[in-house]
Scaffold this motif. Structure first.
Motif, PDB file in Angstrom:
ATOM      1  N   ARG A  16      -3.626  -0.381  -0.937  1.00  0.00           N
ATOM      2  CA  ARG A  16      -3.756   1.205  -1.233  1.00  0.00           C
ATOM      3  C   ARG A  16      -4.575   1.834  -0.244  1.00  0.00           C
ATOM      4  O   ARG A  16      -5.284   1.095   0.648  1.00  0.00           O
ATOM      5  CB  ARG A  16      -4.711   1.239  -2.811  1.00  0.00           C
ATOM      6  CG  ARG A  16      -6.097   0.734  -2.726  1.00  0.00           C
ATOM      7  CD  ARG A  16      -6.888   0.668  -4.063  1.00  0.00           C
ATOM      8  NE  ARG A  16      -8.033  -0.044  -4.134  1.00  0.00           N
ATOM      9  CZ  ARG A  16      -9.350   0.556  -3.879  1.00  0.00           C
ATOM     10  NH1 ARG A  16      -9.453   1.694  -3.599  1.00  0.00           N
ATOM     11  NH2 ARG A  16     -10.026  -0.259  -3.955  1.00  0.00           N
ATOM     12  N   ASP A  26      -5.691  -4.222  -2.313  1.00  0.00           N
ATOM     13  CA  ASP A  26      -5.936  -3.982  -3.787  1.00  0.00           C
ATOM     14  C   ASP A  26      -6.103  -5.216  -4.623  1.00  0.00           C
ATOM     15  O   ASP A  26      -6.156  -6.569  -3.949  1.00  0.00           O
ATOM     16  CB  ASP A  26      -4.954  -3.165  -4.545  1.00  0.00           C
ATOM     17  CG  ASP A  26      -5.601  -2.175  -5.168  1.00  0.00           C
ATOM     18  OD1 ASP A  26      -6.454  -2.389  -5.997  1.00  0.00           O
ATOM     19  OD2 ASP A  26      -4.652  -1.195  -5.707  1.00  0.00           O
ATOM     20  N   ALA A  27      -6.011  -5.085  -5.848  1.00  0.00           N
ATOM     21  CA  ALA A  27      -6.541  -6.257  -6.590  1.00  0.00           C
ATOM     22  C   ALA A  27      -5.317  -7.562  -6.566  1.00  0.00           C
ATOM     23  O   ALA A  27      -5.563  -8.747  -6.832  1.00  0.00           O
ATOM     24  CB  ALA A  27      -6.450  -5.969  -8.285  1.00  0.00           C
ATOM     25  N   HIS A  30      -6.370  -9.837  -3.868  1.00  0.00           N
ATOM     26  CA  HIS A  30      -7.636 -10.526  -4.142  1.00  0.00           C
ATOM     27  C   HIS A  30      -7.172 -11.761  -5.095  1.00  0.00           C
ATOM     28  O   HIS A  30      -7.756 -12.767  -5.122  1.00  0.00           O
ATOM     29  CB  HIS A  30      -8.672  -9.496  -4.859  1.00  0.00           C
ATOM     30  CG  HIS A  30      -9.315  -8.742  -3.544  1.00  0.00           C
ATOM     31  ND1 HIS A  30     -10.333  -9.155  -2.983  1.00  0.00           N
ATOM     32  CD2 HIS A  30      -8.911  -7.772  -3.059  1.00  0.00           C
ATOM     33  CE1 HIS A  30     -10.824  -8.127  -2.166  1.00  0.00           C
ATOM     34  NE2 HIS A  30      -9.761  -7.210  -2.111  1.00  0.00           N
ATOM     35  N   GLY A 199       2.771  -1.964  -8.266  1.00  0.00           N
ATOM     36  CA  GLY A 199       1.271  -2.457  -8.694  1.00  0.00           C
ATOM     37  C   GLY A 199       1.260  -3.269  -9.473  1.00  0.00           C
ATOM     38  O   GLY A 199       0.110  -3.871  -9.896  1.00  0.00           O
ATOM     39  N   GLU A 215      -2.654  -4.251 -10.935  1.00  0.00           N
ATOM     40  CA  GLU A 215      -3.780  -3.281 -10.503  1.00  0.00           C
ATOM     41  C   GLU A 215      -3.581  -1.890 -11.025  1.00  0.00           C
ATOM     42  O   GLU A 215      -4.545  -1.364 -10.621  1.00  0.00           O
ATOM     43  CB  GLU A 215      -3.645  -3.742  -8.876  1.00  0.00           C
ATOM     44  CG  GLU A 215      -2.478  -3.253  -8.499  1.00  0.00           C
ATOM     45  CD  GLU A 215      -2.330  -3.590  -6.794  1.00  0.00           C
ATOM     46  OE1 GLU A 215      -2.878  -4.659  -6.131  1.00  0.00           O
ATOM     47  OE2 GLU A 215      -1.442  -3.062  -6.142  1.00  0.00           O
ATOM     48  N   VAL A 216      -2.539  -1.502 -11.669  1.00  0.00           N
ATOM     49  CA  VAL A 216      -2.311  -0.239 -12.045  1.00  0.00           C
ATOM     50  C   VAL A 216      -2.132  -0.205 -13.419  1.00  0.00           C
ATOM     51  O   VAL A 216      -1.172  -0.741 -13.979  1.00  0.00           O
ATOM     52  CB  VAL A 216      -0.979   0.412 -11.374  1.00  0.00           C
ATOM     53  CG1 VAL A 216      -1.061   2.044 -11.827  1.00  0.00           C
ATOM     54  CG2 VAL A 216      -1.421   0.441  -9.819  1.00  0.00           C
ATOM     55  N   ARG A 240      -4.293  -6.799 -16.998  1.00  0.00           N
ATOM     56  CA  ARG A 240      -4.902  -5.836 -15.785  1.00  0.00           C
ATOM     57  C   ARG A 240      -6.097  -6.780 -15.156  1.00  0.00           C
ATOM     58  O   ARG A 240      -6.896  -7.374 -15.702  1.00  0.00           O
ATOM     59  CB  ARG A 240      -5.784  -4.585 -16.604  1.00  0.00           C
ATOM     60  CG  ARG A 240      -6.550  -3.834 -15.720  1.00  0.00           C
ATOM     61  CD  ARG A 240      -5.496  -2.680 -14.865  1.00  0.00           C
ATOM     62  NE  ARG A 240      -6.133  -2.203 -13.726  1.00  0.00           N
ATOM     63  CZ  ARG A 240      -6.735  -1.061 -14.095  1.00  0.00           C
ATOM     64  NH1 ARG A 240      -6.760  -0.297 -15.158  1.00  0.00           N
ATOM     65  NH2 ARG A 240      -7.251  -0.382 -13.138  1.00  0.00           N
ATOM     66  N   PRO A 242      -9.308  -6.842 -12.457  1.00  0.00           N
ATOM     67  CA  PRO A 242     -10.581  -6.003 -11.946  1.00  0.00           C
ATOM     68  C   PRO A 242     -10.131  -5.357 -10.515  1.00  0.00           C
ATOM     69  O   PRO A 242      -9.536  -5.949  -9.842  1.00  0.00           O
ATOM     70  CB  PRO A 242     -11.481  -7.002 -11.942  1.00  0.00           C
ATOM     71  CG  PRO A 242     -10.881  -8.398 -11.696  1.00  0.00           C
ATOM     72  CD  PRO A 242      -9.556  -8.288 -12.599  1.00  0.00           C
ATOM     73  N   THR A 243     -10.543  -4.228 -10.536  1.00  0.00           N
ATOM     74  CA  THR A 243     -10.314  -3.447  -9.147  1.00  0.00           C
ATOM     75  C   THR A 243     -11.597  -3.948  -8.440  1.00  0.00           C
ATOM     76  O   THR A 243     -12.796  -4.011  -8.689  1.00  0.00           O
ATOM     77  CB  THR A 243     -10.785  -1.838  -9.527  1.00  0.00           C
ATOM     78  OG1 THR A 243      -9.632  -1.354 -10.202  1.00  0.00           O
ATOM     79  CG2 THR A 243     -10.619  -1.235  -8.031  1.00  0.00           C
TER      80      THR A 243
END
Length: 246
Positions: A16, A26-27, A30, A199, A215-216, A240, A242-243
């Motif tokens: 992002r 982004d997530a 990670h 995402g 991530e979205v 989902r 985590p951000t």
């Protein structure tokens, strides 16, 4: 430190825009690190930008994203020649291989010329987490829909085949991809296809799809199968992630 079994995270995301940098991880990136199980030291990420022709400006942005995330990142170049003497040793020395998007057709051809396809297969079996976005997703499957050959989407069917399915990326943002994937599954050009909205990522242990993650919010994953000569699509709700905090 390696994953406990062969692991792939195939995505339509992971990056992002930053505020102080052009790009952030982004997530999904990670999560690839989390899947490797690394702890007690900085994660080691091998970045493979073959699909962009090893474009230096893209590598610079990815390197900056890794610095902000606290990862040690090594780029693996194949243009104009490999930038390391021991390609296999370099790949195996990392926790995660992250493959950038671009031309999946060119990526596959260049990897095979240099034997990187076989190296990545051995790394996968050894527990190095393989991941990537777009072309860096399709490459792990038997094939998918690609714009590698021009603006009109076409099938690619010579993927590495670590995962015995078709793959559809950018499923919600590129209007031509869903109908082409459906046609390729219906006519048998591709086997059942696993697809992701932007995402979203798909986690595989061995060749089994174990989870969809995102991530979205509001995005989905999809399984497209052949029934009676036609394609049938089933939505899979992703978990989902985590951000990341920066």
């Amino acid at each position: 430190m390696t994953a406990p079994e062969p692991t792939i995270l195939a995505t339509s995301g992971g990056h992002r825009a930053g505020t102080r940098t052009r790009l952030l991880f982004d997530a999904l990136v990670h999560h690839a690190v989390d899947l490797s199980g690394v702890h007690g030291r900085r994660p080691r990420i091998l970045y493979v930008g073959t699909a962009t022709g090893d474009a230096e400006h893209v590598t610079a942005r990815i390197s900056e994203a890794a610095r902000v995330a606290g990862f040690d990142l090594t780029p693996l170049y194949l243009f104009p020649m490999p930038n390391v003497t021991d390609v296999e040793g370099t790949v195996l020395d990392h926790d995660v291989v992250w493959v950038m998007g671009g031309s999946v057709a060119n990526l596959l051809a260049v990897w095979r010329v240099h034997g990187l396809d076989s190296v990545l297969r051995r790394a996968w079996r050894a527990g190095v987490v393989l991941g990537g976005v777009s072309a860096g997703s399709i490459c792990w499957f038997r094939g998918g829909a690609t714009d590698s050959f021009g603006p009109e989407l076409r099938p690619v069917t010579n993927g590495l085949g670590l995962l015995p399915y078709g793959n559809g990326v950018h499923y919600d943002t590129d209007a031509g991809r869903r109908p082409l994937i459906h046609r390729l599954v219906a006519d048998g050009t591709l086997p059942s296809a696993h697809c992701t909205d932007d995402g979203v990522g798909l986690v595989y242990r061995g060749t089994e799809l174990v989870e969809a993650v995102t991530e979205v919010p509001g995005k989905g994953a999809y399984l497209v199968t052949r029934e009676g000569g036609r394609a049938v699509e089933e939505r899979v709700e992703p978990r989902r992630l985590p951000t990341p905090a920066f």
